[in-house]
Design an enzyme around this catalytic site. Structure first.
Site, PDB file in Angstrom:
ATOM      1  N   SER A 145       6.712 -19.734 -33.304  1.00 46.72           N
ATOM      2  CA  SER A 145       6.389 -19.458 -31.897  1.00 46.72           C
ATOM      3  C   SER A 145       7.326 -18.427 -31.281  1.00 46.72           C
ATOM      4  O   SER A 145       7.300 -18.200 -30.077  1.00 46.72           O
ATOM      5  CB  SER A 145       6.445 -20.760 -31.086  1.00 46.72           C
ATOM      6  OG  SER A 145       7.715 -21.368 -31.214  1.00 46.72           O
ATOM      7  N   LYS A 200     -17.067  10.161  -6.953  1.00 50.79           N
ATOM      8  CA  LYS A 200     -16.696   8.755  -6.859  1.00 50.79           C
ATOM      9  C   LYS A 200     -15.239   8.497  -6.512  1.00 50.79           C
ATOM     10  O   LYS A 200     -14.331   9.186  -6.953  1.00 50.79           O
ATOM     11  CB  LYS A 200     -17.005   8.055  -8.184  1.00 50.79           C
ATOM     12  CG  LYS A 200     -18.486   7.902  -8.433  1.00 50.79           C
ATOM     13  CD  LYS A 200     -19.066   6.725  -7.688  1.00 50.79           C
ATOM     14  CE  LYS A 200     -18.978   5.520  -8.593  1.00 50.79           C
ATOM     15  NZ  LYS A 200     -19.587   4.354  -8.020  1.00 50.79           N
ATOM     16  N   GLN A 203       3.150 -26.660 -28.586  1.00 52.45           N
ATOM     17  CA  GLN A 203       3.705 -25.316 -28.704  1.00 52.45           C
ATOM     18  C   GLN A 203       2.781 -24.274 -28.066  1.00 52.45           C
ATOM     19  O   GLN A 203       3.227 -23.210 -27.660  1.00 52.45           O
ATOM     20  CB  GLN A 203       3.931 -25.002 -30.187  1.00 52.45           C
ATOM     21  CG  GLN A 203       4.470 -23.630 -30.480  1.00 52.45           C
ATOM     22  CD  GLN A 203       4.965 -23.521 -31.900  1.00 52.45           C
ATOM     23  OE1 GLN A 203       5.999 -24.072 -32.246  1.00 52.45           O
ATOM     24  NE2 GLN A 203       4.231 -22.822 -32.743  1.00 52.45           N
ATOM     25  N   SER A 257     -14.447   8.714 -11.305  1.00 48.94           N
ATOM     26  CA  SER A 257     -15.398   8.483 -12.392  1.00 48.94           C
ATOM     27  C   SER A 257     -15.323   9.644 -13.361  1.00 48.94           C
ATOM     28  O   SER A 257     -15.068  10.786 -12.969  1.00 48.94           O
ATOM     29  CB  SER A 257     -16.806   8.370 -11.815  1.00 48.94           C
ATOM     30  OG  SER A 257     -17.777   8.622 -12.814  1.00 48.94           O
ATOM     31  N   THR A 266     -21.010 -15.152   7.970  1.00 45.78           N
ATOM     32  CA  THR A 266     -21.332 -16.346   7.181  1.00 45.78           C
ATOM     33  C   THR A 266     -22.571 -15.950   6.388  1.00 45.78           C
ATOM     34  O   THR A 266     -23.403 -15.185   6.888  1.00 45.78           O
ATOM     35  CB  THR A 266     -21.641 -17.580   8.053  1.00 45.78           C
ATOM     36  OG1 THR A 266     -22.785 -17.305   8.858  1.00 45.78           O
ATOM     37  CG2 THR A 266     -20.471 -17.941   8.965  1.00 45.78           C
ATOM     38  N   HIS A 267     -22.663 -16.438   5.170  1.00 47.28           N
ATOM     39  CA  HIS A 267     -23.756 -16.051   4.263  1.00 47.28           C
ATOM     40  C   HIS A 267     -23.819 -14.543   4.074  1.00 47.28           C
ATOM     41  O   HIS A 267     -24.884 -13.993   3.809  1.00 47.28           O
ATOM     42  CB  HIS A 267     -25.110 -16.572   4.772  1.00 47.28           C
ATOM     43  CG  HIS A 267     -25.090 -18.013   5.153  1.00 47.28           C
ATOM     44  ND1 HIS A 267     -25.377 -19.036   4.285  1.00 47.28           N
ATOM     45  CD2 HIS A 267     -24.755 -18.633   6.335  1.00 47.28           C
ATOM     46  CE1 HIS A 267     -25.251 -20.202   4.898  1.00 47.28           C
ATOM     47  NE2 HIS A 267     -24.860 -19.983   6.144  1.00 47.28           N
ATOM     48  N   LYS A 269       2.940 -22.708 -23.767  1.00 50.50           N
ATOM     49  CA  LYS A 269       3.673 -21.664 -23.048  1.00 50.50           C
ATOM     50  C   LYS A 269       2.877 -20.372 -22.875  1.00 50.50           C
ATOM     51  O   LYS A 269       2.901 -19.754 -21.821  1.00 50.50           O
ATOM     52  CB  LYS A 269       5.003 -21.386 -23.760  1.00 50.50           C
ATOM     53  CG  LYS A 269       6.010 -22.520 -23.534  1.00 50.50           C
ATOM     54  CD  LYS A 269       7.255 -22.390 -24.378  1.00 50.50           C
ATOM     55  CE  LYS A 269       7.051 -22.773 -25.818  1.00 50.50           C
ATOM     56  NZ  LYS A 269       6.530 -24.149 -26.025  1.00 50.50           N
ATOM     57  N   GLU A 301     -11.175  -4.610  -7.979  1.00 47.38           N
ATOM     58  CA  GLU A 301     -12.097  -5.171  -8.975  1.00 47.38           C
ATOM     59  C   GLU A 301     -11.336  -5.835 -10.121  1.00 47.38           C
ATOM     60  O   GLU A 301     -11.693  -6.914 -10.590  1.00 47.38           O
ATOM     61  CB  GLU A 301     -12.992  -4.068  -9.540  1.00 47.38           C
ATOM     62  CG  GLU A 301     -13.943  -3.476  -8.510  1.00 47.38           C
ATOM     63  CD  GLU A 301     -14.617  -2.220  -9.053  1.00 47.38           C
ATOM     64  OE1 GLU A 301     -15.592  -2.346  -9.796  1.00 47.38           O
ATOM     65  OE2 GLU A 301     -14.141  -1.109  -8.747  1.00 47.38           O
TER      66      GLU A 301
HETATM   67  N1  ARG Z   1       8.482 -24.298 -30.934  1.00 46.22           N
HETATM   68  C1  ARG Z   1       8.299 -25.660 -30.595  1.00 46.22           C
HETATM   69  C2  ARG Z   1       7.476 -25.808 -29.305  1.00 46.22           C
HETATM   70  O1  ARG Z   1       7.365 -24.867 -28.583  1.00 46.22           O
HETATM   71  C3  ARG Z   1       9.617 -26.328 -30.417  1.00 46.22           C
HETATM   72  C4  ARG Z   1       9.595 -27.785 -30.728  1.00 46.22           C
HETATM   73  C5  ARG Z   1       9.332 -27.963 -32.174  1.00 46.22           C
HETATM   74  N2  ARG Z   1       9.475 -29.310 -32.521  1.00 46.22           N
HETATM   75  C6  ARG Z   1       9.051 -29.793 -33.695  1.00 46.22           C
HETATM   76  N3  ARG Z   1       9.229 -31.034 -33.919  1.00 46.22           N
HETATM   77  N4  ARG Z   1       8.470 -29.025 -34.570  1.00 46.22           N
HETATM   78  O2  ARG Z   1       6.935 -26.863 -29.027  1.00 46.22           O
END
Ligand code: ARG
Length: 492
Positions: A57, A317, A356, A311, A189-190, A359, A324
């Protein structure tokens, strides 16, 4: 059984110089065989490069580098104070973490994209440099509580910046609203012209929504303000950790209640993802207004050339691409929210590697919202409004009909009758080819209601209609200015 490990002695103390050197060597050999892999001890076989990259990751969590370092510093200092590791070693690790941080900032140390994740990378560098001392850092900790901590630390750092962007955006809109507190325009409205309002009223409506977003982010921040470290993999730790000290050192208000919840929960990410999606939906609607206003049909707004594009084929244009695109990007933040909800819904307690994936989607939503706020703000700051067109659009569509009805109510007529009377007058006007209720003579008006007097002509100008709506929340310029002041206070 791992033959390599079976031949190794892993309990060597790093007190003597020689021992420390062999310790360093041992680590080096581990690192050489599996760069930054923290679990190399258990498994004799390494995943293939492609498989390793698949489960890594680092490409996403590398942005947590400084949060990871901060977390490790607090953890190690606490380990030293609690006597879990020697104090001098804790201090040494702390100094090395500072050095790593400075080198990363200066670009002297680059994050190894081949590492598994940011936690392995930082611990790997520490161990590479400090040998056995580096191997002490992870006592009482798991990457499960570490990543829960890093993610929170990152959000505690970044979300206030996002709130500042929001506040600045609201500020720019309120400046425009203030300038146009008395600029008449049709309210819809509408998407049909409904009643005269002011441009200031319309822009302040946007700001009221954005201010709620501003406070929504603060709510989410307050709830995530608890430190999960000390939760270990899921069950806590048998070592005498001082969780409160770590939480305090990292600026958290409190510690999490339950170690399993600490590693399993991501509702803080959900809340923020939702706050991003909601704010983006708001921006998207504002942009829809802007796109309409920029059309030849409305012609209410003149976007600056710097905030427009042309454009490749149609030479005439001038397109509202920024509006947008912001509208378009709202879709991905809604998608990110669904991604996270779906990711979480079937997960057994406590930690699962699926987490994981949490994020990337939130980072994308935060980044998207941040850039959209900045673009929207610039576009709106430099926009010019076509006040004549706006005011003219209030004429001819009988936007004053509601006010005519209210005129009659003020003179004692029940509202339903007043509504009917005004509707009949609108029909009279249309039949006679007249564009305003006030185009009719008093005698003609009196045919529909004796209550009409000479003062009806003053009461039905767009400015008078707007000014009459002086209730809290209304479109009277004075009241709009009060709303603007109230919002300014809230975002201070
Ligand atoms: N890269 C992992 C995550 O973002 C960290 C935790 C990993 N833990 C594990 N037991 N493999 O969740």
């Amino acid at each position: 059984m791992n033959k390599k490990n079976a031949a190794q002695n892993t309990d060597g103390k790093s007190t003597g110089k020689a021992a420390s050197q062999t310790g360093t060597k041992r680590v080096e050999s581990l690192i050489r065989t599996s760069p930054s892999v923290l679990w190399a001890g258990r498994l004799a076989e390494k995943p293939a490069a492609e498989a390793f990259a698949f489960q890594a990751s680092i490409s996403v969590d590398k942005r947590l580098a400084f949060d990871d370092i901060a977390g490790s510093k607090a953890h190690v200092a606490m380990l030293g104070k609690q006597g879990i590791i020697p104090r001098d070693i804790a201090a040494k690790i702390g100094r090395e973490l500072d050095r790593i941080s400075a080198e990363l900032r200066a670009g002297k140390l680059t994050i190894d994209e081949n590492a598994e994740d940011i936690h392995s990378f930082i611990e790997g560098v520490l161990t590479e440099r400090l040998g056995d001392a580096g191997r002490m850092v992870h006592a009482g900790r798991s990457r499960n509580d570490q990543v829960a901590l890093d993610f929170r630390l990152y959000l505690k750092r970044v979300v206030p910046e996002l709130r500042a962007e929001l506040a600045e955006t609201i500020g720019v809109l309120l400046d425009q609203a203030e300038q146009h507190a008395a600029s008449i325009m049709p309210g819809y409205t509408h998407l049909q012209r409904a009643q005269p309002v002011t441009l200031g009223h319309h822009l302040t409506a946007w700001c009221a929504a954005l201010e709620r977003d501003f406070s929504r982010f603060a709510d989410a921040l307050a709830r995530l303000d608890e430190c999960p470290l000390g939760s270990g993999a899921l069950a806590g730790s048998g070592l005498p950790l001082d969780r409160k000290a770590v939480a305090g050192a990292l600026g958290f208000s409190r510690i999490t209640l339950n170690s399993m919840d600490s590693v399993a929960d991501r509702d803080f990410a959900l809340e923020l993802s939702s706050a991003c999606a909601i704010t983006m939906v708001h921006l998207s609607r504002f942009c829809e207004d802007v796109v309409l206003w920029a059309s030849e049909e409305f012609k209410f707004i003149d976007l600056a050339e710097a905030w427009s594009t042309g454009s490749s084929i149609m030479p005439q244009k001038k397109n509202p691409d920024f509006a947008e695109l912001i509208r378009g990007k709202a879709g991905r933040t809604a998608g990110n929210l669904v991604t996270l909800l779906t990711l979480l819904k079937g997960l057994p307690y406590a930690y699962d590697k699926d987490l994981q994936e949490d994020k990337e989607s939130l980072f994308d939503s935060l980044d998207t919202l941040c850039s959209c706020l900045r673009m929207f703000r610039g576009m709106m700051r430099d926009a010019q409004f076509n006040l004549k067109r706006m005011k003219a659009a209030c004429g001819g569509g009988f936007l004053e009909a509601t006010d005519a009805a209210e005129y009659l109510v003020r003179k004692g007529l029940p509202f339903r009758n007043a509504h009917e009377t005004a509707a009949l007058i609108v029909r009279d006007c249309i039949a006679a080819g007249q564009r305003h209720i006030t185009d009719r003579s008093l005698a003609e008006l009196k045919v529909r209601s004796k209550l009409f007097e000479e003062d009806i002509y003053r009461a039905l100008t767009p400015a008078a209609c707007v000014k009459a709506r002086s209730l809290p929340g209304g479109s009277a310029p004075k009241e709009v200015r009060r709303q603007i002041r109230a919002l300014r206070k809230k975002i201070r």
